[in-house]
Scaffold this active site. Structure first.
Site, PDB file in Angstrom:
ATOM      1  N   HIS A  99     119.835  51.409  39.369  1.00 37.66           N
ATOM      2  CA  HIS A  99     119.160  52.623  39.840  1.00 37.66           C
ATOM      3  C   HIS A  99     119.898  53.225  41.032  1.00 37.66           C
ATOM      4  O   HIS A  99     120.089  54.444  41.106  1.00 37.66           O
ATOM      5  CB  HIS A  99     117.719  52.295  40.234  1.00 37.66           C
ATOM      6  CG  HIS A  99     116.986  53.442  40.865  1.00 37.66           C
ATOM      7  ND1 HIS A  99     116.344  54.405  40.131  1.00 37.66           N
ATOM      8  CD2 HIS A  99     116.819  53.780  42.168  1.00 37.66           C
ATOM      9  CE1 HIS A  99     115.809  55.298  40.952  1.00 37.66           C
ATOM     10  NE2 HIS A  99     116.075  54.933  42.202  1.00 37.66           N
ATOM     11  N   GLU A 100     120.315  52.375  41.965  1.00 34.77           N
ATOM     12  CA  GLU A 100     121.054  52.866  43.123  1.00 34.77           C
ATOM     13  C   GLU A 100     122.387  53.473  42.699  1.00 34.77           C
ATOM     14  O   GLU A 100     122.839  54.471  43.270  1.00 34.77           O
ATOM     15  CB  GLU A 100     121.272  51.747  44.142  1.00 34.77           C
ATOM     16  CG  GLU A 100     119.988  51.164  44.711  1.00 34.77           C
ATOM     17  CD  GLU A 100     119.023  52.217  45.229  1.00 34.77           C
ATOM     18  OE1 GLU A 100     119.498  53.226  45.797  1.00 34.77           O
ATOM     19  OE2 GLU A 100     117.810  52.037  45.056  1.00 34.77           O
ATOM     20  N   HIS A 103     121.982  57.001  41.706  1.00 35.59           N
ATOM     21  CA  HIS A 103     122.054  57.972  42.797  1.00 35.59           C
ATOM     22  C   HIS A 103     123.511  58.326  43.114  1.00 35.59           C
ATOM     23  O   HIS A 103     123.816  59.487  43.426  1.00 35.59           O
ATOM     24  CB  HIS A 103     121.380  57.400  44.041  1.00 35.59           C
ATOM     25  CG  HIS A 103     119.884  57.401  43.982  1.00 35.59           C
ATOM     26  ND1 HIS A 103     119.147  58.514  43.667  1.00 35.59           N
ATOM     27  CD2 HIS A 103     118.979  56.402  44.181  1.00 35.59           C
ATOM     28  CE1 HIS A 103     117.856  58.220  43.692  1.00 35.59           C
ATOM     29  NE2 HIS A 103     117.731  56.940  43.999  1.00 35.59           N
TER      30      HIS A 103
END
Length: 227
Positions: A99-100, A103
Site C-alpha cells: 500500500h505504501e 503511494h
C-alpha cells in the site's frame, strides 16, 4: 454551552464510529498477520521488489517503531515500514507494505487527487491549529459572529482535506493489489485476504470523515448564523 450541550451527542457518535473502525482494522490485521505467505515474502521484500520493478531507485526504505505506523514521506523519498510489517512474512504485512508503495507510484505518475492533497496541506495544518481558538475568542468577545464564522470556515478545511484523502487511500490500495496480482507475490486466496486488510484500513479514513463531518455539523448548529 460549548462543551456541555445536547449536540455533544454528535461528537460521541463520531468517537464511537472511529473506535469501531480502529478496532476493525486492528482485528483484521492481526487475523491475517497469522497467515504466512506461501512464498515467505516479507513486507520489506515486497516493497523492495515493487520499487525495483518500477525503476524507483531513488526511494529508500527505513524501519519505524510501532504497529500500523507505516507511511511514505515524499519529501525525503522514503518509505517507513513499522516493526509489525518490515520483517514479517504474513499476508497482512505484505498488503500494508505494498500500500505504501502504491503511494510512491501515485507520486511518480502525478495522481491528481494526491497533488490536491499535497497542495492544501499547509492550509490544513494552519486551520487545524487556529479553528477552535478562533471560535473561543469569538465567544469570549461577546459572541463576535465574524470571528466564530471564520473559525468554522477554518475547520471546514480539515474536513475537505479528509475528503480528498479518501480517493488517495483507496487508489493506493487498488494499485497495491494490482501489483501483487501481476507479480504473483500472492496467490488468489492470499490476494483476497490482502484486500480485506486494505479495505479495513481504508474504512478508518471513512470513519474520520464521518466523525469530522459530525463535529462540523455541531459547530454549525451551535454557532452558525440563524439566517
Amino acid at each position: 454551552m460549548f462543551f456541555y450541550d445536547s449536540t455533544y451527542i454528535l461528537v460521541i457518535i463520531g468517537i464511537i464510529i472511529t473506535m469501531i473502525a480502529s478496532s476493525n482494522v486492528n482485528h483484521t490485521f492481526n487475523k491475517y498477520k497469522k497467515i504466512k505467505s506461501t512464498k515467505n515474502i516479507t513486507g520489506l521484500d515486497a516493497a523492495k521488489y515493487i520499487l525495483r520493478s518500477k525503476g524507483y531507485d531513488d526511494i529508500s526504505i527505513k524501519r519505524t517503531g510501532g504497529s500500523l505506523s507505516d507511511y511514505y514521506n515524499p519529501i525525503k523519498k522514503q518509505i517507513a515500514l513499522s516493526d509489525s510489517t518490515i520483517n514479517d512474512d504474513s499476508v497482512a504485512a505484505i498488503a500494508v507494505a505494498s500500500h505504501e508503495c502504491g503511494h510512491v507510484i501515485q507520486y511518480k505518475e502525478g495522481y491528481v487527487p494526491l497533488k490536491i492533497k499535497s497542495f492544501i496541506v499547509p492550509v490544513v495544518n494552519l486551520s487545524s491549529r487556529l479553528s477552535f481558538p478562533m471560535i473561543l475568542i469569538g465567544i469570549l468577545l461577546s459572541y463576535n459572529q465574524t470571528l466564530i464564522d471564520f473559525g468554522i470556515v477554518l475547520f471546514s478545511f480539515v474536513l475537505i482535506f479528509q475528503i480528498v484523502t479518501l480517493p488517495v487511500e483507496f487508489n493506493a490500495s487498488k494499485r497495491a493489489l494490482r501489483v501483487l496480482k501481476d507479480s504473483y507475490m500472492l496467490n488468489e486466496t492470499e490476494l483476497t485476504y490482502a484486500k480485506e486488510v486494505l479495505h479495513a484500513a481504508a474504512l478508518t479514513y471513512v470513519a474520520a470523515v464521518l466523525a469530522t463531518s459530525l463535529q462540523f455539523l455541531r459547530l454549525i448548529l451551535l454557532f452558525g448564523r440563524r439566517d
